[in-house]
Design a protein around this motif. Structure first.
Motif, PDB file in Angstrom:
ATOM      1  N   VAL A 110      -6.136  68.749 113.326  1.00 25.28           N
ATOM      2  CA  VAL A 110      -6.267  67.853 112.431  1.00 25.28           C
ATOM      3  C   VAL A 110      -6.359  68.372 111.006  1.00 25.28           C
ATOM      4  CG1 VAL A 110      -7.146  65.667 111.595  1.00 25.28           C
ATOM      5  CG2 VAL A 110      -7.168  66.117 113.919  1.00 25.28           C
ATOM      6  N   ASP A 111      -5.396  68.263 110.042  1.00 21.99           N
ATOM      7  CA  ASP A 111      -5.606  68.571 108.786  1.00 21.99           C
ATOM      8  C   ASP A 111      -6.561  67.844 107.961  1.00 21.99           C
ATOM      9  OD1 ASP A 111      -3.782  70.787 108.951  1.00 21.99           O
ATOM     10  OD2 ASP A 111      -2.033  69.328 108.588  1.00 21.99           O
ATOM     11  N   ALA A 112      -7.621  68.429 107.388  1.00 20.66           N
ATOM     12  CA  ALA A 112      -8.657  67.850 106.537  1.00 20.66           C
ATOM     13  C   ALA A 112      -8.122  66.736 105.595  1.00 20.66           C
ATOM     14  CB  ALA A 112      -9.587  68.724 106.024  1.00 20.66           C
TER      15      ALA A 112
ATOM     16  N   ALA B 144     -16.059  62.594 101.538  1.00 24.37           N
ATOM     17  CA  ALA B 144     -17.209  61.437 101.803  1.00 24.37           C
ATOM     18  C   ALA B 144     -18.147  62.080 102.780  1.00 24.37           C
ATOM     19  CB  ALA B 144     -16.405  60.312 102.736  1.00 24.37           C
ATOM     20  N   ILE B 145     -18.019  62.982 103.732  1.00 25.63           N
ATOM     21  CA  ILE B 145     -18.625  63.667 104.505  1.00 25.63           C
ATOM     22  C   ILE B 145     -19.873  64.680 103.967  1.00 25.63           C
ATOM     23  CG2 ILE B 145     -18.890  65.112 106.797  1.00 25.63           C
ATOM     24  CD1 ILE B 145     -16.567  63.619 107.591  1.00 25.63           C
ATOM     25  N   LYS B 146     -18.964  65.386 103.141  1.00 24.07           N
ATOM     26  CA  LYS B 146     -19.733  66.440 102.542  1.00 24.07           C
ATOM     27  C   LYS B 146     -20.568  66.112 101.172  1.00 24.07           C
ATOM     28  CE  LYS B 146     -16.650  70.400 104.232  1.00 24.07           C
ATOM     29  NZ  LYS B 146     -15.677  71.321 103.660  1.00 24.07           N
ATOM     30  N   THR B 147     -20.112  65.149 100.717  1.00 23.70           N
ATOM     31  CA  THR B 147     -20.810  64.624  99.116  1.00 23.70           C
ATOM     32  C   THR B 147     -21.575  63.310  99.120  1.00 23.70           C
ATOM     33  OG1 THR B 147     -18.955  63.949  98.173  1.00 23.70           O
ATOM     34  CG2 THR B 147     -18.837  66.068  97.866  1.00 23.70           C
ATOM     35  N   GLY B 148     -21.124  62.423  99.974  1.00 26.79           N
ATOM     36  CA  GLY B 148     -21.541  61.145 100.141  1.00 26.79           C
ATOM     37  C   GLY B 148     -20.946  60.133  99.333  1.00 26.79           C
ATOM     38  N   ALA B 149     -19.824  60.630  98.869  1.00 27.54           N
ATOM     39  CA  ALA B 149     -18.938  59.559  97.913  1.00 27.54           C
ATOM     40  C   ALA B 149     -18.088  58.868  98.870  1.00 27.54           C
ATOM     41  CB  ALA B 149     -18.319  60.113  96.949  1.00 27.54           C
ATOM     42  N   ASP B 150     -18.685  57.854  99.699  1.00 25.05           N
ATOM     43  CA  ASP B 150     -18.057  57.466 100.790  1.00 25.05           C
ATOM     44  C   ASP B 150     -17.977  55.976 100.821  1.00 25.05           C
ATOM     45  OD1 ASP B 150     -20.552  55.900 100.985  1.00 25.05           O
ATOM     46  OD2 ASP B 150     -21.338  57.198 102.514  1.00 25.05           O
ATOM     47  N   THR B 151     -17.819  54.975  99.546  1.00 31.22           N
ATOM     48  CA  THR B 151     -17.453  53.667  99.639  1.00 31.22           C
ATOM     49  C   THR B 151     -16.028  53.504 100.228  1.00 31.22           C
ATOM     50  OG1 THR B 151     -19.109  53.393  98.098  1.00 31.22           O
ATOM     51  CG2 THR B 151     -17.333  51.520  98.197  1.00 31.22           C
TER      52      THR B 151
ATOM     53  N   ALA C 239     -23.562  65.763 110.112  1.00 28.76           N
ATOM     54  CA  ALA C 239     -22.952  67.277 109.485  1.00 28.76           C
ATOM     55  C   ALA C 239     -24.072  67.940 108.922  1.00 28.76           C
ATOM     56  CB  ALA C 239     -21.958  66.707 108.441  1.00 28.76           C
ATOM     57  N   LYS C 240     -25.063  67.325 108.023  1.00 27.77           N
ATOM     58  CA  LYS C 240     -26.228  67.992 107.628  1.00 27.77           C
ATOM     59  C   LYS C 240     -26.952  68.754 108.533  1.00 27.77           C
ATOM     60  CE  LYS C 240     -26.553  65.004 103.348  1.00 27.77           C
ATOM     61  NZ  LYS C 240     -27.358  64.012 102.792  1.00 27.77           N
ATOM     62  N   ILE C 241     -27.233  68.315 109.719  1.00 25.95           N
ATOM     63  CA  ILE C 241     -27.906  68.762 110.697  1.00 25.95           C
ATOM     64  C   ILE C 241     -27.060  70.138 111.115  1.00 25.95           C
ATOM     65  CG2 ILE C 241     -28.735  68.649 113.192  1.00 25.95           C
ATOM     66  CD1 ILE C 241     -29.240  65.608 112.657  1.00 25.95           C
ATOM     67  N   ALA C 242     -25.752  69.909 111.121  1.00 27.71           N
ATOM     68  CA  ALA C 242     -25.073  71.080 111.710  1.00 27.71           C
ATOM     69  C   ALA C 242     -24.996  72.171 110.851  1.00 27.71           C
ATOM     70  CB  ALA C 242     -23.804  70.472 111.826  1.00 27.71           C
TER      71      ALA C 242
ATOM     72  N   TYR D 298     -13.433  63.630 112.711  1.00 28.67           N
ATOM     73  CA  TYR D 298     -12.131  64.345 112.795  1.00 28.67           C
ATOM     74  C   TYR D 298     -11.076  64.429 111.890  1.00 28.67           C
ATOM     75  CZ  TYR D 298     -13.588  66.448 117.470  1.00 28.67           C
ATOM     76  OH  TYR D 298     -14.104  66.828 118.554  1.00 28.67           O
ATOM     77  N   PHE D 299     -11.231  63.216 111.173  1.00 24.05           N
ATOM     78  CA  PHE D 299     -10.382  63.002 110.037  1.00 24.05           C
ATOM     79  C   PHE D 299     -10.553  64.021 108.866  1.00 24.05           C
ATOM     80  CE2 PHE D 299      -8.352  59.248 112.466  1.00 24.05           C
ATOM     81  CZ  PHE D 299      -7.103  59.574 111.902  1.00 24.05           C
ATOM     82  N   GLY D 300     -11.865  64.312 108.918  1.00 25.33           N
ATOM     83  CA  GLY D 300     -12.260  65.217 107.902  1.00 25.33           C
ATOM     84  C   GLY D 300     -11.865  66.748 108.242  1.00 25.33           C
ATOM     85  N   GLY D 301     -11.095  66.848 109.413  1.00 29.60           N
ATOM     86  CA  GLY D 301     -10.594  68.115 109.985  1.00 29.60           C
ATOM     87  C   GLY D 301     -11.147  68.614 111.219  1.00 29.60           C
ATOM     88  N   SER D 302     -10.262  69.260 112.108  1.00 28.12           N
ATOM     89  CA  SER D 302     -10.692  69.574 113.479  1.00 28.12           C
ATOM     90  C   SER D 302     -12.165  70.254 113.287  1.00 28.12           C
ATOM     91  CB  SER D 302      -9.802  70.363 113.920  1.00 28.12           C
ATOM     92  OG  SER D 302      -8.492  69.843 113.687  1.00 28.12           O
ATOM     93  N   LYS D 303     -12.437  71.333 112.472  1.00 29.64           N
ATOM     94  CA  LYS D 303     -13.535  72.075 112.402  1.00 29.64           C
ATOM     95  C   LYS D 303     -14.802  71.013 112.286  1.00 29.64           C
ATOM     96  CE  LYS D 303     -15.552  76.040 110.500  1.00 29.64           C
ATOM     97  NZ  LYS D 303     -15.787  77.186 109.381  1.00 29.64           N
ATOM     98  N   ILE D 304     -14.688  70.235 111.090  1.00 29.92           N
ATOM     99  CA  ILE D 304     -15.831  69.223 111.002  1.00 29.92           C
ATOM    100  C   ILE D 304     -16.031  68.490 112.067  1.00 29.92           C
ATOM    101  CG2 ILE D 304     -16.589  67.146 109.598  1.00 29.92           C
ATOM    102  CD1 ILE D 304     -15.181  68.597 107.170  1.00 29.92           C
TER     103      ILE D 304
END
Length: 511
Positions: free
Chosen positions: A330-332, A339-346, A392-395, A456-462
């Motif tokens: 899955v491409d990010a 949204a996952i990394k910065t919290g800008a998720d509305t 994500a933050k725990i990981a 997973y929509f944030g990318g396969s690795k995420i």
């Protein structure tokens, strides 16, 4: 011949199948693309409104507008609550105290008794759902819940058993009819025992939403030497189906044990009794002082925290999300990754809530009632997104496991604060009861799935990272959750009034 299922398929007994999950995934992908392509002048509310008009043919323009407004407003309230509870935590204020104060603020204009009654209602509901979750987790070593998502099914077992026993008692028959509460595959639901002879008869109850669903439930199992009990209005269609296949199954709509006949029920009867138990059964008749309401509000906060811990221990949703992306690169997607990394998720919350709304209304996610208020669906989306950000933050090591679990508790507390806003002043209305079937195990499963899918929509690795972190968090959460639930139990529960109210509701069925 019974329909053969893929051995890797997650059955609906675990709430959501892989087939259903894949459909939701495709909807999310489609709607995310639509959202990103919308003109900047189109508001989130306008985009949602148009989505519902396009995708839900049965929805009127007014309903589409109202649901869109409710989702956008609920996301706004949730975000505001979460910011507030996080700020309170930095000042040393617990999430329980924050929630108690929040509920007190929202109760302005309510009579003391009314406020106390609604508090008691919510407290009892959350406690009940926590006990259901605890029971499910005790039966599962891996956090993968295998329990019926419909309370009315459990009520059906008890009602059919007890009405048969009462019938026998009135005839002077020495029989016992027990709900066995055994949850292994193909296990017996109800057993009638002749205490004079020691003979017994086993019964399997299947109460699907319609005859087709009930037939499907029966065909999934092996219920040899068990009589099948189905809803009255479905009996003829279900019997005809199996007769046409040459089956010798005994299918009926009641128990007849040595002349003791239990009451016949429809699916609607069970749903009505479910509502009666959850509304009438939790309404106390007492006066409430300020101390008592504060104490109740604190208890609600503790229940919310325990529910968050137990939800973290449930891996069903994450497992399904992982399976449907298995082997798929899955491409990010930039908006999701940000949204996952910065919290800008509305934006992602809006798309997720819109996807859930369509999937639930279409019956794709069938274990959540179609009539669930749009605002509740928005809260489900918010919890799923926030929890995946925490994973994500725990990981990444930004958060420890302990702090991550605490933050998940704040997320659930923020949701409860929003539900309170919907419930206040509506103790007997749909806005209070509309979210009851959703909390507990259903909430834990769907938020886990939604969070995993979005990851997973944030990318396969995420996605893989979040899945692995979720499994570790679940393992750590189980012991903490167990201690929290034991704390709720040891605090003592004044539920006798609720039991008597349920008894009254049951009594009305025999009048």
């Amino acid at each position: 011949m019974e329909e053969k299922k893929n051995s890797n398929e997650v059955t609906s007994a675990e709430y959501i199948s892989e087939r259903e999950a894949k459909t939701v995934k495709e909807l999310f992908k489609k709607y995310l693309k639509s959202y990103k392509e919308k003109d900047v002048s189109v508001t989130d509310k306008e985009w949602l409104e148009q989505l519902f008009k396009t995708e839900l043919s049965e929805v009127t323009d007014e309903e589409a507008k109202q649901d869109a407004e409710e989702i956008v407003e609920s996301i706004k309230v949730f975000n505001s609550n979460l910011q507030s509870v996080n700020e309170a935590a930095t000042r040393g204020i617990s999430k329980e105290s924050w929630l108690a104060d929040k509920m007190q603020e929202a109760s302005v204009g309510m009579a003391v008794n009314e406020y106390g009654e609604v508090l008691q209602s919510m407290d009892n509901i959350l406690y009940q759902k926590n006990m259901e979750l605890a029971d499910a987790l005790q039966r599962s070593t891996d956090g993968n819940i295998k329990m019926s998502p419909n309370l009315d099914g459990n009520i059906a077992e008890n009602m059919i058993a007890k009405t048969t026993e009462l019938s026998g008692f009135s005839q002077g028959k020495n029989i016992k009819v027990e709900v066995r509460d055994v949850f292994t595959e193909n296990s017996v639901d109800v057993r009638a025992i002749n205490l004079d002879t020691g003979k017994y008869q086993n019964y399997q109850l299947k109460f699907g939403k319609d005859a087709k669903a009930t037939i499907d439930l029966i065909e999934r199992g092996n219920y040899n030497n068990q009589q099948i009990i189905v809803p009255s209005e479905q009996l003829e269609e279900v019997k005809a189906h199996f007769k046409a296949k040459g089956s010798s199954k005994t299918i009926t709509n009641h128990i007849d044990a040595w002349g003791a006949k239990g009451k016949k029920f429809t699916k609607e009867d069970m749903k009505e009794l479910q509502v009666a138990a959850q509304e009438d059964g939790i309404m106390p008749s007492m006066d409430y002082s300020h101390y008592q309401t504060k104490d109740l509000a604190m208890s609600i906060g503790k229940n919310a925290g325990a529910m968050a811990l137990q939800a973290a221990a449930v891996t069903t949703g994450l497992n399904v999300a992982s399976k449907i992306f298995n082997g798929e690169k899955v491409d990010a997607d930039e908006i999701v990754e940000i949204a996952i990394k910065t919290g800008a998720d509305t934006s992602v919350k809006v798309v997720t809530a819109g996807t859930l709304q369509v999937a639930i209304r279409k019956g794709i996610i069938s274990f959540i009632p179609k009539a669930t208020p749009a605002g509740v669906i928005a809260y489900i989306a918010c919890v799923g997104i926030e929890n995946v950000k925490i994973l994500a933050k725990i990981a990444s090591g930004e958060l420890s496991m302990t702090k991550g679990l605490d933050q998940m508790g704040r997320v659930t507390t923020s949701m409860v604060g929003g539900l309170w806003g919907m419930a206040k002043g509506a103790a007997l209305g749909a806005k209070l009861t509309g979210w009851i079937p959703v909390v507990g195990a259903p909430l834990a499963v769907v938020t886990g799935f939604i969070g995993g899918m979005v990851g997973y929509f944030g990318g396969s690795k995420i996605g893989d990272t979040i899945y692995n972190a979720g499994k570790k968090v679940a393992s750590a959460a189980r012991s903490v959750a167990k201690a929290a639930v034991n704390g709720l139990k040891s605090a003592g529960r004044a539920i006798s009034t609720g039991i008597s109210k349920v008894g009254s509701a049951i009594g009305r069925l025999f009048s």
